[in-house]
Scaffold this active site. Structure first.
Site, mmCIF file in Angstrom:
data_model
loop_
_atom_site.group_PDB
_atom_site.id
_atom_site.type_symbol
_atom_site.label_atom_id
_atom_site.label_comp_id
_atom_site.label_asym_id
_atom_site.label_seq_id
_atom_site.Cartn_x
_atom_site.Cartn_y
_atom_site.Cartn_z
ATOM 1 N N CYS A 166 34.184 110.241 9.406
ATOM 2 C CA CYS A 166 32.259 111.109 9.697
ATOM 3 C C CYS A 166 32.243 110.129 10.288
ATOM 4 C CB CYS A 166 31.816 110.645 8.340
ATOM 5 S SG CYS A 166 32.454 111.250 6.977
ATOM 6 N N GLU A 167 31.908 109.869 11.913
ATOM 7 C CA GLU A 167 31.845 109.925 13.208
ATOM 8 C C GLU A 167 31.894 111.228 13.913
ATOM 9 O OE1 GLU A 167 30.317 106.692 14.600
ATOM 10 O OE2 GLU A 167 30.822 105.506 12.702
ATOM 11 N N PRO B 167 52.429 87.974 28.155
ATOM 12 C CA PRO B 167 52.458 89.670 28.270
ATOM 13 C C PRO B 167 51.854 89.889 26.898
ATOM 14 C CG PRO B 167 54.123 88.920 28.148
ATOM 15 C CD PRO B 167 53.734 87.443 28.381
ATOM 16 N N ARG C 52 50.867 93.907 25.406
ATOM 17 C CA ARG C 52 51.174 95.615 26.008
ATOM 18 C C ARG C 52 51.964 95.595 26.300
ATOM 19 N NH1 ARG C 52 46.251 98.865 27.057
ATOM 20 N NH2 ARG C 52 45.753 96.638 27.374
HETATM 21 N N1 LLP Z 1 46.213 86.168 27.138
HETATM 22 C C1 LLP Z 1 45.238 86.300 26.695
HETATM 23 C C2 LLP Z 1 44.262 85.263 27.449
HETATM 24 C C3 LLP Z 1 44.575 87.622 26.350
HETATM 25 O O1 LLP Z 1 43.069 88.076 26.315
HETATM 26 C C4 LLP Z 1 45.283 88.909 25.879
HETATM 27 C C5 LLP Z 1 44.744 89.897 26.055
HETATM 28 C C6 LLP Z 1 46.090 88.956 26.286
HETATM 29 C C7 LLP Z 1 46.906 88.225 27.485
HETATM 30 C C8 LLP Z 1 47.506 90.026 26.589
HETATM 31 O O2 LLP Z 1 47.118 91.035 27.293
HETATM 32 P P1 LLP Z 1 48.003 92.240 27.472
HETATM 33 O O3 LLP Z 1 49.061 91.834 27.929
HETATM 34 O O4 LLP Z 1 48.342 92.973 26.065
HETATM 35 O O5 LLP Z 1 46.799 93.705 28.673
HETATM 36 N N2 LLP Z 1 42.200 95.893 23.058
HETATM 37 C C9 LLP Z 1 41.996 96.008 24.766
HETATM 38 C C10 LLP Z 1 42.329 95.157 24.581
HETATM 39 C C11 LLP Z 1 41.816 93.529 24.990
HETATM 40 C C12 LLP Z 1 42.893 92.938 25.390
HETATM 41 C C13 LLP Z 1 42.705 91.846 24.748
HETATM 42 N N3 LLP Z 1 42.460 90.374 25.669
HETATM 43 C C14 LLP Z 1 43.207 97.613 24.784
HETATM 44 O O6 LLP Z 1 43.289 97.823 23.576
HETATM 45 O O7 LLP Z 1 43.083 97.969 25.767
#
Ligand code: LLP
Length: 425
Positions: free
Chosen positions: A354-355, A274, A276
């Site tokens: 600037c976008e 986890p 986020r």
């Molecule tokens: N494990 C793997 C293999 C991952 O690729 C990711 C996230 C996670 C765990 C963690 O995911 P979470 O639990 O945080 O959702 N930048 C994007 C999110 C990209 C996630 C990439 N991989 C955003 O801001 O929503």
């Protein structure tokens, strides 16, 4: 649950007024709540306790060393996807055996770093990578536990940029090819091929998507067992949701309720990744209004935060709740786009970059705001600072960790000298 609350019409983080922190540390700044980070970690740990999982916090979402240390102290391991993240996790004091290393393309140097550190598990994502890893491990004579990240062919219905579980995405190895890889590498001298890994996307709001992916993975585990290959570890990835609009995310217990019945009694070591769900609601960006201007067709609230501090709205059209730090009567109801107040004005909240794509919110109804007011951009604890840039030669903003009534600067604001330092060669 989070500890950003309005008291007497003023936003507080834990026991401290955000307005005071904005003066003390300047704006824009990332403010994190230590209590929220700990609570979110504990909720996941409690919900999944019957599986006795290894929880590997996903470093990419918020990688500050002090936050990694805080979570390591809660018992967390770490999910890393680069040599840099491995370096951070080790520097934070994490035991190497509680680190899992994923990623669709790792360099030979990164594989060497993982082998020398002795990470708990390395997740490979192609036949080519497994061949590369076998060469490196043989050359170094070092052992490693290895998982194959599989394509479970589940569309988790996230933004297309963060869906990862289908053949349309660059991630993982198909189920058929995984069987071939176990045949080829299942008895390697250094590599112990013993795990299966899935990560279907992020954020995944429907727990049934995990159920579908795990069922396929368990069927593969059985097929591999029949072929004489023992899988002892299942890494079910991350993607558990957070509150952006309020109320949209299942809580840890709801994910666990769907997932536990599949894995209890399976005899598998379970890993969770986890990010986020732990960090997103534990952070805000506090920003000052530089100007308010009307063009006749739109009202723009121009803030000192921009896509360089929070790129999610520009990159994914992501929604982040934004509200003034001092609101008087206008104490908001959760993070909902529609707030129950008269007299709000529809604005675009934009940064100085600037976008035209540099916006934090579009068509957002806000209470009256004036030059000099402070705004809070919520749910900015994950994928905010870690995706920050120095575009337009903007120094990256400081990070502050609040614990009760103590605020600690955990990353200073960059200086102009920091910005050019690597160029002084
Ligand atoms: N494990 C793997 C293999 C991952 O690729 C990711 C996230 C996670 C765990 C963690 O995911 P979470 O639990 O945080 O959702 N930048 C994007 C999110 C990209 C996630 C990439 N991989 C955003 O801001 O929503």
């Amino acid at each position: 649950m989070n500890l950003f609350t309005y008291r007497g019409g003023n936003l507080q983080v834990e026991g401290l007024p955000v307005a005071d922190l904005a003066v003390r540390f300047g704006t824009p700044a990332y403010l994190y709540s230590a209590g929220t980070l700990r609570t979110h970690y504990e909720r996941l740990a409690t919900a999944f306790r019957p599986l006795e999982p290894l929880i590997c916090y996903s470093v990419k979402c918020c990688s500050n060393l002090h936050i990694l240390k805080l979570l390591a102290a809660c018992g967390s391991g770490f999910d890393v996807v680069s040599g840099g993240e491995l370096f951070r996790a080790l520097r934070a004091g994490a035991p190497a055996e509680k680190i899992v290393f994923a990623g669709v393309g790792k360099s030979t140097d990164e594989l060497e770093e993982a082998l020398r550190a002795g990470v708990g598990m390395l997740n490979v994502e192609s036949a080519s990578e497994l061949e590369q890893l076998a060469d490196v491990a043989t050359r170094l004579g070092l052992p490693l536990r290895v998982a194959i990240r599989i394509v479970p062919e589940v569309d988790a219905k996230t933004h297309s940029y963060t869906t990862t579980g289908t053949r349309q995405n660059k991630f993982g190895v198909t189920i058929e090819e995984t069987r071939t890889l176990f045949e080829r590498f299942g008895r390697h001298r250094q590599l112990t091929l013993c795990g299966l890994h899935i990560h279907i996307g992020s954020p995944v709001y429907d727990p049934q998507s995990y159920v579908a992916a795990i069922e396929r993975t368990l069927a593969l585990r059985d097929a591999l067992a029949r072929a004489g290959h023992a899988v002892d570890t299942l890494d079910i990835g991350g993607g558990y949701g957070a509150e952006y609009k309020g109320g949209e995310s299942p809580d840890a217990a709801a994910y666990a309720a769907a997932i536990l019945p599949l894995l209890q009694g399976s005899g598998l070591k379970v890993v969770l990744e986890p990010g986020r769900a732990i960090a997103a609601n534990a952070g805000i960006v506090v920003t000052r209004v530089l100007h308010v201007k009307d063009t006749g067709s739109r009202r723009f609230v121009i803030t000192d935060a921009s896509m360089t501090e929070l790129i999610r709205p520009a990159l994914y059209g992501a929604y982040h709740f934004i509200w003034p730090v001092a609101v008087g009567e206008h104490v908001p109801a959760n993070y909902a786009p529609e707030q129950p107040f008269e007299g709000l004005t529809v604005c675009d909240v934009v940064g100085p970059v600037c976008e035209s794509g540099d916006f934090l919110a579009k068509d957002r109804a806000l209470p009256p705001v004036r030059r000099g007011d402070l705004l809070a951009v919520f749910t900015a604890g994950a994928y905010a600072m870690t995706m920050a840039s120095q575009y337009n030669t903007r120094p990256r903003a400081p990070e502050v960790l609040v614990d009760g009534t103590e605020a600690r600067l955990i990353r200073r604001r960059e200086t102009y000298e920091d910005l050019i330092a690597p160029e002084l060669v």
